[in-house]
Design a protein around this motif. Structure first.
Motif, PDB file in Angstrom:
ATOM      1  N   LEU A  22       0.872  -1.176   0.000  1.00 32.69           N
ATOM      2  CA  LEU A  22       0.000   0.000   0.000  1.00 32.69           C
ATOM      3  C   LEU A  22       0.907   1.224   0.000  1.00 32.69           C
ATOM      4  O   LEU A  22       1.515   1.553   1.022  1.00 32.69           O
ATOM      5  N   SER A  23       1.042   1.861  -1.175  1.00 36.57           N
ATOM      6  CA  SER A  23       1.932   3.008  -1.309  1.00 36.57           C
ATOM      7  C   SER A  23       1.146   4.293  -1.099  1.00 36.57           C
ATOM      8  O   SER A  23       0.452   4.769  -1.987  1.00 36.57           O
ATOM      9  N   MET A  24       1.193   4.819   0.134  1.00 36.07           N
ATOM     10  CA  MET A  24       0.537   6.109   0.404  1.00 36.07           C
ATOM     11  C   MET A  24       1.345   6.872   1.445  1.00 36.07           C
ATOM     12  O   MET A  24       1.919   6.276   2.351  1.00 36.07           O
ATOM     13  N   GLY A  25       1.380   8.191   1.280  1.00 31.81           N
ATOM     14  CA  GLY A  25       2.154   9.037   2.169  1.00 31.81           C
ATOM     15  C   GLY A  25       3.309   9.696   1.436  1.00 31.81           C
ATOM     16  O   GLY A  25       4.063   9.024   0.733  1.00 31.81           O
ATOM     17  N   MET A  26       3.372  11.035   1.581  1.00 31.53           N
ATOM     18  CA  MET A  26       4.436  11.825   0.962  1.00 31.53           C
ATOM     19  C   MET A  26       5.014  12.735   2.046  1.00 31.53           C
ATOM     20  O   MET A  26       4.717  12.558   3.219  1.00 31.53           O
ATOM     21  N   SER A  27       5.838  13.719   1.660  1.00 30.03           N
ATOM     22  CA  SER A  27       6.508  14.555   2.673  1.00 30.03           C
ATOM     23  C   SER A  27       5.555  15.115   3.719  1.00 30.03           C
ATOM     24  O   SER A  27       5.869  15.141   4.898  1.00 30.03           O
ATOM     25  N   ASN A  28       4.376  15.548   3.285  1.00 27.35           N
ATOM     26  CA  ASN A  28       3.496  16.249   4.229  1.00 27.35           C
ATOM     27  C   ASN A  28       2.626  15.326   5.078  1.00 27.35           C
ATOM     28  O   ASN A  28       2.009  15.776   6.031  1.00 27.35           O
ATOM     29  N   ASP A  29       2.534  14.044   4.729  1.00 24.80           N
ATOM     30  CA  ASP A  29       1.580  13.204   5.463  1.00 24.80           C
ATOM     31  C   ASP A  29       2.055  11.764   5.724  1.00 24.80           C
ATOM     32  O   ASP A  29       1.255  10.900   6.069  1.00 24.80           O
ATOM     33  N   TRP A  30       3.352  11.511   5.579  1.00 24.31           N
ATOM     34  CA  TRP A  30       3.794  10.116   5.637  1.00 24.31           C
ATOM     35  C   TRP A  30       3.634   9.469   7.018  1.00 24.31           C
ATOM     36  O   TRP A  30       3.310   8.277   7.116  1.00 24.31           O
ATOM     37  N   GLU A  31       3.803  10.265   8.094  1.00 24.71           N
ATOM     38  CA  GLU A  31       3.644   9.659   9.428  1.00 24.71           C
ATOM     39  C   GLU A  31       2.202   9.197   9.629  1.00 24.71           C
ATOM     40  O   GLU A  31       1.954   8.093  10.108  1.00 24.71           O
ATOM     41  N   LYS A  32       1.262  10.075   9.223  1.00 30.46           N
ATOM     42  CA  LYS A  32      -0.160   9.743   9.299  1.00 30.46           C
ATOM     43  C   LYS A  32      -0.475   8.507   8.456  1.00 30.46           C
ATOM     44  O   LYS A  32      -1.203   7.606   8.893  1.00 30.46           O
ATOM     45  N   ALA A  33       0.074   8.491   7.243  1.00 32.88           N
ATOM     46  CA  ALA A  33      -0.208   7.385   6.326  1.00 32.88           C
ATOM     47  C   ALA A  33       0.239   6.049   6.934  1.00 32.88           C
ATOM     48  O   ALA A  33      -0.473   5.046   6.846  1.00 32.88           O
ATOM     49  N   ILE A  34       1.406   6.054   7.582  1.00 31.87           N
ATOM     50  CA  ILE A  34       1.896   4.825   8.225  1.00 31.87           C
ATOM     51  C   ILE A  34       0.953   4.421   9.355  1.00 31.87           C
ATOM     52  O   ILE A  34       0.610   3.247   9.521  1.00 31.87           O
ATOM     53  N   HIS A  35       0.501   5.414  10.097  1.00 32.93           N
ATOM     54  CA  HIS A  35      -0.452   5.146  11.174  1.00 32.93           C
ATOM     55  C   HIS A  35      -1.685   4.420  10.638  1.00 32.93           C
ATOM     56  O   HIS A  35      -2.238   3.534  11.284  1.00 32.93           O
ATOM     57  N   PHE A  36      -2.100   4.775   9.421  1.00 31.63           N
ATOM     58  CA  PHE A  36      -3.290   4.151   8.843  1.00 31.63           C
ATOM     59  C   PHE A  36      -2.963   2.930   7.976  1.00 31.63           C
ATOM     60  O   PHE A  36      -3.797   2.496   7.193  1.00 31.63           O
ATOM     61  N   GLY A  37      -1.748   2.392   8.089  1.00 33.78           N
ATOM     62  CA  GLY A  37      -1.465   1.105   7.459  1.00 33.78           C
ATOM     63  C   GLY A  37      -0.641   1.140   6.191  1.00 33.78           C
ATOM     64  O   GLY A  37      -0.448   0.095   5.558  1.00 33.78           O
ATOM     65  N   SER A  38      -0.128   2.295   5.806  1.00 36.65           N
ATOM     66  CA  SER A  38       0.746   2.328   4.628  1.00 36.65           C
ATOM     67  C   SER A  38       2.011   1.524   4.906  1.00 36.65           C
ATOM     68  O   SER A  38       2.542   1.542   6.012  1.00 36.65           O
ATOM     69  N   ASN A  39       2.507   0.800   3.892  1.00 41.87           N
ATOM     70  CA  ASN A  39       3.814   0.152   4.067  1.00 41.87           C
ATOM     71  C   ASN A  39       4.820   0.584   2.998  1.00 41.87           C
ATOM     72  O   ASN A  39       5.856  -0.033   2.825  1.00 41.87           O
ATOM     73  N   MET A  40       4.493   1.670   2.295  1.00 42.20           N
ATOM     74  CA  MET A  40       5.446   2.268   1.359  1.00 42.20           C
ATOM     75  C   MET A  40       5.175   3.771   1.296  1.00 42.20           C
ATOM     76  O   MET A  40       4.078   4.190   0.934  1.00 42.20           O
ATOM     77  N   VAL A  41       6.172   4.574   1.726  1.00 39.81           N
ATOM     78  CA  VAL A  41       5.988   6.027   1.680  1.00 39.81           C
ATOM     79  C   VAL A  41       6.952   6.623   0.660  1.00 39.81           C
ATOM     80  O   VAL A  41       8.080   6.154   0.514  1.00 39.81           O
ATOM     81  N   ARG A  42       6.474   7.626  -0.062  1.00 38.07           N
ATOM     82  CA  ARG A  42       7.267   8.231  -1.140  1.00 38.07           C
ATOM     83  C   ARG A  42       7.631   9.652  -0.728  1.00 38.07           C
ATOM     84  O   ARG A  42       6.795  10.532  -0.724  1.00 38.07           O
ATOM     85  N   ILE A  43       8.892   9.854  -0.345  1.00 36.50           N
ATOM     86  CA  ILE A  43       9.279  11.124   0.256  1.00 36.50           C
ATOM     87  C   ILE A  43      10.310  11.842  -0.614  1.00 36.50           C
ATOM     88  O   ILE A  43      11.391  11.305  -0.859  1.00 36.50           O
ATOM     89  N   GLY A  44       9.945  13.028  -1.073  1.00 34.28           N
ATOM     90  CA  GLY A  44      10.856  13.827  -1.889  1.00 34.28           C
ATOM     91  C   GLY A  44      11.435  14.988  -1.120  1.00 34.28           C
ATOM     92  O   GLY A  44      12.557  14.941  -0.609  1.00 34.28           O
ATOM     93  N   THR A  45      10.631  16.042  -0.983  1.00 27.53           N
ATOM     94  CA  THR A  45      11.090  17.296  -0.381  1.00 27.53           C
ATOM     95  C   THR A  45      11.691  17.118   1.015  1.00 27.53           C
ATOM     96  O   THR A  45      12.706  17.742   1.334  1.00 27.53           O
ATOM     97  N   SER A  46      11.103  16.291   1.840  1.00 25.50           N
ATOM     98  CA  SER A  46      11.607  16.140   3.210  1.00 25.50           C
ATOM     99  C   SER A  46      12.922  15.377   3.282  1.00 25.50           C
ATOM    100  O   SER A  46      13.562  15.338   4.329  1.00 25.50           O
ATOM    101  N   ILE A  47      13.338  14.775   2.165  1.00 27.71           N
ATOM    102  CA  ILE A  47      14.673  14.166   2.120  1.00 27.71           C
ATOM    103  C   ILE A  47      15.658  15.089   1.404  1.00 27.71           C
ATOM    104  O   ILE A  47      16.741  15.388   1.911  1.00 27.71           O
TER     105      ILE A  47
END
Ligand code: PLP
Length: 226
Positions: free
Chosen positions: A195-220
């Motif tokens: 389940l690929s959901m969550g980006m720089s602005n919401d990845w912590e929340k997305a993991i909380h709701f069960g995401s197991n793949m986060v795509r982070i650009g700006t915050s890295i």
């Protein structure tokens, strides 16, 4: 401004602190579109192996540049034009933005036989936004049936780019509906586990709701070159 290494360490520390079984399964995709190869090198030195790109020409140059680094997996995240399917199928390990049967057919056709099957995520347009690619969630079953017949593709799950949402209840509702959709289809298919959901602005929340793949650009990597 913090460095790429500091940013990555902060994210990894956060995941370590979660200390649940779930957090260990979360994969970080470093979204490196419009970022220079020097920053990608820093991310590799920090231990990241999954990189996401959205523009085919730019991405292929980078993939060739890093072809000596065998552990890297490249993920295609952008809208897919059918005349770009050959380059995508030849160079990438994952495609996260598939939303049409015609594109599946072409990716399957162009995937070289000597490579492992291309990992595919179906993009879901969860808030039905005209500006975004992706299918309606009701269309997923039909698309899944179609993927089964393509021997050079492996269906791994779903990807979504939820609307930026300030209302926490609306955001939770969106994440939950994606998670439920994912769970429904995961039950019948052992490969379907991403389940690929969550980006720089919401990845912590997305993991909380069960995401197991986060795509982070700006915050890295910091802001992208425009
Ligand atoms: C650009 C992009 C990202 C990363 O966005 P950030 O906000 O910079 O983290 C993630 N997913 C997709 C599909 C993208 O196009």
């Amino acid at each position: 401004m913090s460095s790429v290494k500091e940013n990555i360490n902060n994210i990894l520390n956060y995941l370590t602190k979660l200390q649940t079984k779930k957090s260990k399964e979360v994969r970080i995709i470093a979204v490196s579109k419009k970022q220079p190869v020097e920053k990608i090198s820093e991310a590799i030195e920090s231990g990241l192996v999954n990189f996401g790109e959205s523009y085919v020409q730019e991405a292929v140059k980078k993939i060739i540049h890093f072809s000596h680094v065998k552990q890297i997996c490249w993920h295609f995240l952008g809208p897919i034009q059918s005349n770009k399917t050959k380059l995508i199928a030849e160079h990438f390990d994952w495609v996260q933005s598939v939303d049409r049967i015609k594109i599946l057919e072409k990716l399957n056709h162009h995937r070289p036989n000597h490579l492992a099957p291309l990992n595919v995520l179906i993009q879901i347009n969860i808030n039905d936004e005209a500006s975004k690619s992706g299918i309606h969630k009701e269309e997923l079953s039909k698309l899944i049936e179609n993927v089964q017949k393509y021997r050079n593709l492996k269906l791994r799950g779903i990807m979504a780019i939820p609307r930026r949402e300030n209302n926490p209840r609306e955001q939770a509702y969106t994440f939950e509906s994606l998670f439920n959709l994912f769970e429904t289809h995961r039950k019948n298919n052992p490969d379907f586990n991403i389940l690929s959901m969550g980006m720089s602005n919401d990845w912590e929340k997305a993991i909380h709701f069960g995401s197991n793949m986060v795509r982070i650009g700006t915050s890295i990597f910091g802001e992208r070159d425009s």
